[in-house]
Scaffold this motif. Sequence first.
Motif, PDB file in Angstrom:
ATOM      1  N   UNK A  43       2.310  -5.511   3.943  1.00 39.89           N
ATOM      2  CA  UNK A  43       1.702  -6.292   5.018  1.00 39.89           C
ATOM      3  C   UNK A  43       1.524  -7.735   4.590  1.00 39.89           C
ATOM      4  N   UNK A  44       1.764  -8.628   5.523  1.00 40.40           N
ATOM      5  CA  UNK A  44       1.591 -10.058   5.302  1.00 40.40           C
ATOM      6  C   UNK A  44       0.131 -10.403   5.606  1.00 40.40           C
ATOM      7  N   UNK A  67       0.856  -1.176   0.000  1.00 35.52           N
ATOM      8  CA  UNK A  67       0.000   0.000   0.000  1.00 35.52           C
ATOM      9  C   UNK A  67       0.894   1.228   0.000  1.00 35.52           C
ATOM     10  N   UNK A  68       0.663   2.137  -0.959  1.00 38.14           N
ATOM     11  CA  UNK A  68       1.488   3.338  -1.072  1.00 38.14           C
ATOM     12  C   UNK A  68       0.622   4.573  -0.956  1.00 38.14           C
ATOM     13  N   UNK A  69       1.153   5.574  -0.266  1.00 37.30           N
ATOM     14  CA  UNK A  69       0.458   6.855  -0.199  1.00 37.30           C
ATOM     15  C   UNK A  69       0.680   7.610  -1.498  1.00 37.30           C
ATOM     16  N   UNK A  74      -9.109  -5.950   4.912  1.00 35.11           N
ATOM     17  CA  UNK A  74      -8.090  -5.047   5.459  1.00 35.11           C
ATOM     18  C   UNK A  74      -7.444  -4.124   4.428  1.00 35.11           C
ATOM     19  N   UNK A  75      -7.663  -4.369   3.144  1.00 35.60           N
ATOM     20  CA  UNK A  75      -7.016  -3.543   2.123  1.00 35.60           C
ATOM     21  C   UNK A  75      -7.427  -2.075   2.223  1.00 35.60           C
ATOM     22  N   UNK A  92      -4.944   1.038   3.250  1.00 32.60           N
ATOM     23  CA  UNK A  92      -4.699   2.122   2.294  1.00 32.60           C
ATOM     24  C   UNK A  92      -5.050   3.465   2.930  1.00 32.60           C
ATOM     25  N   UNK A  93      -6.160   3.507   3.675  1.00 34.04           N
ATOM     26  CA  UNK A  93      -6.535   4.736   4.373  1.00 34.04           C
ATOM     27  C   UNK A  93      -5.493   5.097   5.432  1.00 34.04           C
ATOM     28  N   UNK A  94      -4.967   4.103   6.128  1.00 34.90           N
ATOM     29  CA  UNK A  94      -3.959   4.346   7.163  1.00 34.90           C
ATOM     30  C   UNK A  94      -2.684   4.923   6.562  1.00 34.90           C
TER      31      UNK A  94
END
Length: 138
Positions: free
Chosen positions: A105-106, A4-6, A115-116, A120-122
């Motif tokens: 993340x594993x 996940x990338x900002x 959880x995706x 991504x929001x985090x």
Amino acid sequence: MAQFESNIKQIPYAQTVVYAQVSDLSNLEKVKDRLPEDQVKDMTFTADEVSVNSPVGEVSLRVIEREEPKCVKFETAKSPVPMNMWIQLVPMSEESCKMRVTIKADVPIFLKGMVSKPLQEAVEKIADVLAMVPYGEL
């Protein structure tokens, strides 16, 4: 591993100034009041580790590598999902830089759908908060 990338954030401070602050996590304690209180409770900082009680439980990240002035890498010391995070900094000029936050993340296949979106929001929230830090005032 899911990644996940900002979005890339522009920061109006020199790469070296930003790196000096994000590579020592105790400096970031000064900005914890910018985080939503309902999202993070009991946040603590040391130079190498940050811990927080989040909606998913206790999460603790520790610095595993510092590549001055370009990158700080973290791994979870405690988390419901094992993950790594890194903050990359690229100079734009002598007085500004770009930043991107990445999380790997594993995540088990059967949980990926659940959880995706939160991960991504985090990653975006982390990047937004780091982009708003008044680095010149720390």
